[in-house]
Write an enzyme that holds these catalytic residues in place. Structure first.
Site, short mmCIF file in Angstrom:
data_model
loop_
_atom_site.label_atom_id
_atom_site.label_comp_id
_atom_site.label_asym_id
_atom_site.label_seq_id
_atom_site.Cartn_x
_atom_site.Cartn_y
_atom_site.Cartn_z
N ASP A 1 0.95 -1.22 0.12
CA ASP A 1 0.06 0.01 -0.07
C ASP A 1 0.93 1.14 0.07
O ASP A 1 2.24 1.13 -0.19
CB ASP A 1 -1.15 -0.05 1.29
CG ASP A 1 -0.27 -0.02 2.53
OD1 ASP A 1 1.03 0.05 2.38
OD2 ASP A 1 -0.90 0.02 3.63
N GLU B 1 4.08 1.03 2.12
CA GLU B 1 4.85 -0.11 1.99
C GLU B 1 4.66 -1.25 2.98
O GLU B 1 5.53 -1.95 3.61
CB GLU B 1 6.28 0.45 2.09
CG GLU B 1 6.90 1.01 0.73
CD GLU B 1 7.05 2.42 0.90
OE1 GLU B 1 6.77 3.29 1.91
OE2 GLU B 1 7.05 3.04 -0.35
N GLU C 1 7.66 14.80 8.10
CA GLU C 1 6.57 13.58 7.93
C GLU C 1 5.62 13.33 8.76
O GLU C 1 4.43 13.14 8.45
CB GLU C 1 7.48 12.09 7.78
CG GLU C 1 6.73 10.92 6.97
CD GLU C 1 7.49 9.72 6.94
OE1 GLU C 1 7.54 9.30 5.80
OE2 GLU C 1 8.11 9.11 8.10
#
Length: 378
Positions: free
Chosen positions: A170, A173, A329
């Site tokens: 997905d 990963e 992130e």
């Protein structure tokens, strides 16, 4: 909030747009690739079609036409170098043979367009759909002749047409044995865009449109649980990546029951104070909150007309920018599984900061809110 406060708030939010623009332009490789992160050990030196497509879309929406087109040129050159591998996949599919995952196209490439030589969770389909979608968005936004990318569009379409239904990793990963709803959505959006670009012959364009419809039908028939989208076929979990199917990919009508249910589930199960987790069982770096997902949530709310909530989510994302002016992130304010953080820091160091995709989604939402430099919120 006074008028002066509002002006200061807008200026602060606009400043982050300009920080993101500058970083993305500075980091873009001469060949057009966008590095996922210039500093994080596991991402440095690599470009993903998925991340890059969303970055290119944001830069296109911001008016950076040349930057976006350089990325599309990089995609095209990279795909054309993989033409032999794509032909082999198509030939094996025609013979009823399923190409092993390690001989499918990789999900990430070096900045000069070569497959990476380091083991990775590589077989993913979503990025190949997403770049087609971003390309059509760009052409619709700025005009121009898309025939310069024709061969790459043909190669991508042929590849997705024979592989779209296969299980693969997905967005994150993970879970390579499953058919992921966000992946199906990216493929559907990409094939639909390919069918409309005007560069394919009539037969291939028709097959792209039909397969996009089939993928969307599969999502609606088997990809919905308890009135909202599910993480993968057969799962009952919700995942933040599903937001992209509502906006900006527009795979589902954002006012539909499934879209409404998905928004409610993400807000209820994955969102704390405006920060969105990937999914409830996420242990990567302890399961932090991702600014880019908050911006996807904001885009979905804005598409439904809720500008106030979209602006709240943009402000939350802005608050994740570090003192040095970078957007990470993820942040660790509300970790789902804090006991798992040390193992990832031991493996790869601190989590990615900056992440260009985080800045891109912030820019994309800011543009939709008309909050670019010199502009105002609606």
């Amino acid at each position: 909030m006074t008028q002066s406060d509002l002006a200061t708030d807008r200026e602060a939010l606009q400043a982050i747009v300009q920080q993101g623009r500058a970083l993305i332009l500075e980091q873009q490789h001469p060949g057009g690739a966008y590095p996922a992160s210039p500093t994080f050990s596991a991402y440095r030196g690599f470009s993903w079609f998925r991340d890059g497509a969303f970055i290119a879309d944001a830069m296109s929406a911001l008016g950076e036409r040349d930057s976006a087109e350089r990325f599309f040129d990089w995609c095209a050159a990279t795909l054309e170098r993989q033409a032999g591998r794509i032909s082999a996949v198509i030939a094996e599919a025609a013979a009823g043979i399923e190409t092993p995952a390690d001989r499918m196209l990789p999900t990430r490439y070096t900045l000069d367009g070569a497959p990476g030589d380091v083991d990775w969770w590589d077989f993913q389909l979503d990025g190949y759909g997403t770049w087609l979608w971003a390309l059509e968005e760009h052409v619709a936004r700025h005009g121009g002749d898309p025939t310069r990318w024709r061969r790459a569009v043909e190669l991508t379409a042929d590849y997705l047409l024979v592989s779209w239904r296969r299980p693969c990793f997905d967005w994150w990963e993970e879970h390579d044995a499953e058919v992921h709803v966000s992946t199906l959505g990216c493929v559907a959006a990409g094939l639909r865009s390919a069918s409309r670009l005007g560069v394919l012959d009539a037969g291939l364009a028709r097959r792209c449109g039909d397969t996009a419809d089939a993928a969307t039908d599969l999502i609606l028939e088997d990809g919905v649980a308890d009135g909202r989208l599910r993480k993968w076929l057969g799962s009952n979990a919700v995942d933040g990546s599903l937001l992209a199917l509502l906006a900006p990919l527009d795979v589902l009508d954002v006012t539909s029951a499934a879209a409404t249910g998905t928004l409610t589930a993400v807000e209820t199960e994955l969102t704390v104070d405006g920060g969105v987790h990937r999914y409830a069982a996420d242990v990567y770096y302890g399961g932090g909150q991702w600014p880019l997902l908050s911006c996807f949530l904001g885009l979905a709310h804005l598409a439904r007309g809720d500008e106030a909530r979209a602006t709240e989510l943009l402000r939350w994302a802005a608050g994740t920018a570090t003192r040095s002016g970078t957007m990470p992130e993820q942040v660790a304010d509300h970790l789902l599984h804090p006991d798992r953080l040390p193992e990832w820091e031991t493996r790869w160091g601190r989590s990615a900061d900056p992440l260009l995709w985080s800045y891109a989604m912030y820019i994309r939402l800011a543009v939709e809110l008309r909050l670019t430099a010199g502009g105002e919120t609606r």
